[in-house]
Design a protein around this motif. Structure first.
Motif, PDB file in Angstrom:
ATOM      1  N   GLU A  75      39.927 -67.906 -38.534  1.00  0.00           N
ATOM      2  CA  GLU A  75      40.800 -68.941 -37.983  1.00  0.00           C
ATOM      3  C   GLU A  75      42.187 -68.380 -37.691  1.00  0.00           C
ATOM      4  O   GLU A  75      42.792 -68.679 -36.652  1.00  0.00           O
TER       5      GLU A  75
ATOM      6  N   THR B 120      37.143 -79.115 -30.557  1.00  0.00           N
ATOM      7  CA  THR B 120      36.208 -77.998 -30.621  1.00  0.00           C
ATOM      8  C   THR B 120      36.166 -77.404 -32.014  1.00  0.00           C
ATOM      9  O   THR B 120      35.318 -76.573 -32.310  1.00  0.00           O
ATOM     10  N   GLY B 121      37.078 -77.798 -32.871  1.00  0.00           N
ATOM     11  CA  GLY B 121      37.137 -77.268 -34.219  1.00  0.00           C
ATOM     12  C   GLY B 121      38.143 -76.160 -34.383  1.00  0.00           C
ATOM     13  O   GLY B 121      38.635 -75.937 -35.478  1.00  0.00           O
TER      14      GLY B 121
ATOM     15  N   ALA C 228      33.931 -81.209 -36.423  1.00  0.00           N
ATOM     16  CA  ALA C 228      33.271 -80.153 -35.651  1.00  0.00           C
ATOM     17  C   ALA C 228      33.596 -78.774 -36.177  1.00  0.00           C
ATOM     18  O   ALA C 228      32.778 -77.850 -36.089  1.00  0.00           O
ATOM     19  N   GLU C 229      34.777 -78.606 -36.742  1.00  0.00           N
ATOM     20  CA  GLU C 229      35.184 -77.312 -37.276  1.00  0.00           C
ATOM     21  C   GLU C 229      34.299 -76.902 -38.450  1.00  0.00           C
ATOM     22  O   GLU C 229      33.900 -75.743 -38.573  1.00  0.00           O
TER      23      GLU C 229
ATOM     24  N   GLU D  84      31.275 -78.351 -39.119  1.00  0.00           N
ATOM     25  CA  GLU D  84      29.884 -78.343 -38.652  1.00  0.00           C
ATOM     26  C   GLU D  84      29.526 -77.009 -38.015  1.00  0.00           C
ATOM     27  O   GLU D  84      28.411 -76.504 -38.177  1.00  0.00           O
ATOM     28  N   ARG D  85      30.466 -76.415 -37.293  1.00  0.00           N
ATOM     29  CA  ARG D  85      30.187 -75.143 -36.641  1.00  0.00           C
ATOM     30  C   ARG D  85      29.848 -74.074 -37.675  1.00  0.00           C
ATOM     31  O   ARG D  85      28.968 -73.232 -37.470  1.00  0.00           O
ATOM     32  N   VAL D  86      30.548 -74.086 -38.804  1.00  0.00           N
ATOM     33  CA  VAL D  86      30.269 -73.121 -39.870  1.00  0.00           C
ATOM     34  C   VAL D  86      28.903 -73.383 -40.487  1.00  0.00           C
ATOM     35  O   VAL D  86      28.101 -72.468 -40.704  1.00  0.00           O
TER      36      VAL D  86
ATOM     37  N   LEU E  11      26.300 -74.996 -39.200  1.00  0.00           N
ATOM     38  CA  LEU E  11      25.202 -74.789 -38.259  1.00  0.00           C
ATOM     39  C   LEU E  11      24.959 -73.311 -37.968  1.00  0.00           C
ATOM     40  O   LEU E  11      23.901 -72.945 -37.442  1.00  0.00           O
ATOM     41  N   ALA E  12      25.920 -72.466 -38.293  1.00  0.00           N
ATOM     42  CA  ALA E  12      25.727 -71.030 -38.112  1.00  0.00           C
ATOM     43  C   ALA E  12      24.758 -70.458 -39.141  1.00  0.00           C
ATOM     44  O   ALA E  12      24.240 -69.350 -38.964  1.00  0.00           O
TER      45      ALA E  12
ATOM     46  N   LYS F  90      34.650 -69.028 -44.767  1.00  0.00           N
ATOM     47  CA  LYS F  90      34.977 -69.299 -43.372  1.00  0.00           C
ATOM     48  C   LYS F  90      36.078 -70.327 -43.152  1.00  0.00           C
ATOM     49  O   LYS F  90      36.626 -70.426 -42.049  1.00  0.00           O
TER      50      LYS F  90
END
Length: 507
Positions: free
Chosen positions: A100, A171-172, A418-419, A421-423, A425-426, A470
């Motif tokens: 980040e 977008t996160g 979303a920020e 969730e992106r981690v 979902l990875a 993360k």
């Protein structure tokens, strides 16, 4: 001090500060940082020398200087020096994880970094940008520099940028909000006018300087002639002691901080010099805490609503009387902005109907750095669209309803689902995830993650470790709820209906 400068035709922050130093404040205390004390005259001298150092290193008007530092007097010295040469200070959040932080640095392409020794390693993981380290190098550079006559002459446009404060986007990834000289000066005037501040009312900057509350109001205090007390984070005993020595205009209190400060105040009720207003974001604070804090301080609570992008407006004009546990939190709109509540087609909604807040005024930021598409969308039709829903009452007050993009506010920080969730979902074992907000008695709100996994999916401990690597600490879910993929409630378009998940947390 502001009117004298504006009548002289100057509208840059450095000129306002310099005028403040010249009209009887030279020997007055400007900044207190532990044992370090700087008068206005001393601060101006150091600011001018630092400006010369920056110019000698090739920093030009419009260039960005990144700073990664805890709260300390050098932070203000850099912001004021940048104001004098037309540079822009990108205020990095030291709580961010390395990916980040790297994004925030690369987004604004700084030419120089100012780094605190304690954060040197964290910065080097994210960037190899050349820097100026706070400490011996900083002091030696200032001692050997002489003021440069160009300082104060390089900014001739009040719309020139001065700071970049980061705020999470849909977008996160964090977005960089560019705040101009004009906006910072207007915010100072709004603070003074709507909070009835006297010129020498002080300010305790304990919230991180990368947060708008501290940078906005610390600069505003120095433009009036007051004292800024720098405190590195929430230290209730230090803050309580400072209140016994300084008259304070606005004593910032955020969700998650009240309980600890109330406990300190109960245990050590030192006599107070005086406080005009305390608190912020009343919607996220338990009413009983508002009542107790205001009783202990003898000051009203600010029923505010603002943002990094707007400053203290649009909601700065309503106060909750000491000792009152509010039953409603209707807000009065600031006199320093024009507000519309609109539907998705940008039509004004009728009284009593929820609408997205859109506003314009002099305190407004200039847009997000390097985000043209976002700016076109958010500034459509001449108003900045905040993404927050309000209802207008018949008496003209407004009530907060919800956040259009499910923004989570935790302890004064903004977190977007979303920020997180992106981690999640990875992770290869996660097949879907949704993060929603939950009420938190300490922090106001906190994120909770609903996760669907495959047959060999991760457990909670593995996801906790992933988020620890993360994400900054305040962004990590306080709990994980594992559900089947088919149990996610969805709209006809397949989108997860977050409000239904939130309702499950209270059932």
């Amino acid at each position: 001090m502001l009117p004298e400068v504006l009548r002289a035709g100057r509208a840059d922050l450095y000129s306002v500060f310099r005028t403040c130093c010249a009209v009887g404040r030279d020997g007055a205390l400007a900044v207190e940082d532990g044992e370090t004390r700087r008068s206005y005259g001393e601060l101006l001298d150091r600011v001018d020398r630092l400006a010369s150092v920056l110019l000698s290193r090739g920093v030009a008007p419009g260039d960005r200087i990144a700073i990664l530092s805890h709260n300390r007097v050098e932070y203000l010295e850099l912001e004021l020096a940048a104001a004098g040469i037309g540079a822009i200070v990108a205020c990095l959040n030291w709580r961010l994880a390395a990916p980040e932080l790297k994004h925030c640095i690369e987004l604004v392409e700084p030419v120089l970094a100012v780094v605190e020794p304690e954060l040197r390693d964290a910065f080097r993981v994210a960037s190899d940008l050349p820097g100026l380290e706070i400490g011996p190098e900083w002091e030696q550079s200032l001692a050997s520099a002489n003021p440069d006559p160009r300082t104060g002459t390089l900014v001739d446009d009040p719309e020139a940028g001065l700071t970049i404060l980061y705020t999470s986007g849909t977008t996160g990834l964090p977005k960089g909000a560019l705040i101009s000289h004009r906006a910072h000066i207007a915010r100072a005037m709004a603070f003074a006018a709507q909070l009835a501040l006297d010129p020498d009312d002080g300010f305790i900057a304990w919230a991180p300087m990368f947060h708008m509350a501290s940078t906005d109001h610390a600069l505003a205090t120095l433009l009036r002639g007051g004292t800024v007390v720098m405190v590195d984070g929430l230290q209730p005993s230090v803050m309580n002691e400072a209140l016994s020595r300084h008259r304070i205009g606005w004593f910032v209190m955020m969700p998650g901080a009240l309980e600890a400060f109330i406990a300190e105040r109960r245990a050590n009720p030192l006599p107070l010099k005086g406080i005009k207003v305390c608190g912020a974001m009343a919607d996220l604070v338990p009413p009983h805490q508002i009542a107790e804090l205001t009783s202990l301080l003898g000051a009203p609570y600010l029923n505010s609503f603002g943002a990094t992008e707007t400053g203290l407006p649009p909601g700065t004009a309503d106060l909750i009387a000491p000792g009152v546990a509010p039953e409603t939190l209707s807000k009065r709109i600031s006199a320093f902005c024009e507000v519309r509540l609109v539907d998705p087609e940008d039509r004004d909604v009728p009284i009593g109907s929820p609408g997205e807040m859109a506003l314009r005024g002099p305190t407004l930021f200039s847009g997000y750095w390097n985000a043209d598409d976002t700016n076109v969308r958010d500034f459509r039709n001449g108003f900045f669209h905040m993404g927050d829903l309000f209802r207008r009452n018949r008496d003209g007050t407004i009530d907060f309803v919800d956040r259009v993009k499910y923004l989570i506010k935790t302890g004064g920080e903004n977190v977007y689902p979303a920020e997180i969730e992106r981690v999640l979902l990875a992770h290869p074992g996660v097949v879907d995830a949704a993060v929603v907000r939950a009420f938190d008695a300490k922090w106001g709100e906190s994120p909770v993650a609903f996760v669907a996994c495959g047959n060999d999916g991760p457990g909670a401990e593995e996801l906790i470790q992933l988020c620890r690597e993360k994400l900054a600490g305040y962004k990590r879910p306080r709990e994980f709820q594992f559900i089947a993929f088919e149990d996610f409630p969805r709209s006809t378009s397949g989108k997860i209906q977050r409000h239904i998940l939130e309702s499950r947390l209270t059932n």
